[in-house]
Write an enzyme that holds these catalytic residues in place. Structure first.
Site, PDB file in Angstrom:
ATOM      1  N   LYS A  94       0.849  -1.192   0.000  1.00 59.10           N
ATOM      2  CA  LYS A  94       0.000   0.000   0.000  1.00 59.10           C
ATOM      3  C   LYS A  94       0.884   1.242   0.000  1.00 59.10           C
ATOM      4  CE  LYS A  94      -3.841   2.276   2.350  1.00 59.10           C
ATOM      5  NZ  LYS A  94      -3.264   3.627   2.179  1.00 59.10           N
ATOM      6  N   ARG A 115      -5.495   7.922  -4.352  1.00 57.40           N
ATOM      7  CA  ARG A 115      -6.204   6.931  -5.164  1.00 57.40           C
ATOM      8  C   ARG A 115      -6.676   7.586  -6.461  1.00 57.40           C
ATOM      9  NH1 ARG A 115      -9.331   2.529  -3.490  1.00 57.40           N
ATOM     10  NH2 ARG A 115      -9.833   1.233  -5.296  1.00 57.40           N
ATOM     11  N   GLU A 169      -2.735   4.013  -7.588  1.00 56.11           N
ATOM     12  CA  GLU A 169      -2.319   5.049  -6.644  1.00 56.11           C
ATOM     13  C   GLU A 169      -1.372   6.011  -7.354  1.00 56.11           C
ATOM     14  OE1 GLU A 169      -2.916   6.020  -2.442  1.00 56.11           O
ATOM     15  OE2 GLU A 169      -3.697   4.387  -3.662  1.00 56.11           O
TER      16      GLU A 169
END
Length: 207
Positions: A30, A35, A81
């Site tokens: 992550k 986003r 992302e």
């Protein structure tokens, strides 16, 4: 059905630790970014569109990504992302990303030169104009990997690191300080469909 913005991204809910029962799970790194969903033209004369999690279109703030999208096929939708590299500091910069996201049309090109953006892709929602939301994650991931290999995609396109090995996932979680801009894990079911707006994934923050 052709996907057009705005599309609600699938979301994750917070979890405390890596699951003790691991079956048909994938673990993705992550990144500490924004986003975004990227849409390549769905018809002749169309334009690349970059959508935030809340549905705003921000492609004018990221002209470097729009130009690089020539590497991508038309009628494609990627979920991923947005991150920014600060060459002077030699690391990913969330502050730099915020500056890019707030840029106007006149300042965006200059910022793109000093703070280049990267798109870390972790899902594909449409390919060749065919919507893939009902396919299981394992198949969407396979198609994403095929896309990167077939197109020999390089920066600014980055394939999000993923493993199905829980030992490897725990190793990632224990070594975040060695990886700039990575803040944890996202856990996904290998058989999960993509459900827009639904918190069907789990996220584990590095502590």
């Amino acid at each position: 059905m052709t996907l057009r913005p705005p599309v609600e991204p699938m979301l994750a809910q917070a979890a405390e630790s890596v699951p003790t029962v691991v079956r048909d799970l994938a673990f993705e790194q992550k990144f500490d970014g924004h986003r975004a969903l990227l849409f390549t033209p769905a018809e002749e004369g169309g334009r690349v569109q970059l959508q935030t999690r809340r549905g705003s279109l921000i492609q004018d703030r990221f002209p470097d990504l729009v130009a690089a999208a020539e590497q991508l096929p038309d009628r494609l939708v990627l979920d991923g992302e947005l991150v920014v590299w600060d060459a002077e500091a030699g690391q990913l910069s969330f502050e730099g990303l915020q500056r890019r996201a707030a840029a106007g049309s006149r300042t965006a090109p200059g910022l793109a030169a000093s703070l280049p953006a990267y798109f870390v892709a972790f899902d594909v929602l449409m390919a060749d104009g065919v919507t893939l939301l009902t396919l299981p994650y394992r198949e969407r991931r396979r198609r994403l990997e095929v896309l990167f290999a077939a197109r020999a995609l390089t920066a600014p396109w980055t394939l999000c690191p993923m493993t199905t090995d829980v030992a490897k996932a725990r190793e990632w979680l224990e070594s975040w300080t060695d990886v700039s801009g990575v803040e944890g894990l996202v856990v996904k079911g290998m058989n999960q469909r993509y459900l827009p707006g639904f918190r069907g994934w789990s996220k584990i923050q590095y502590r």
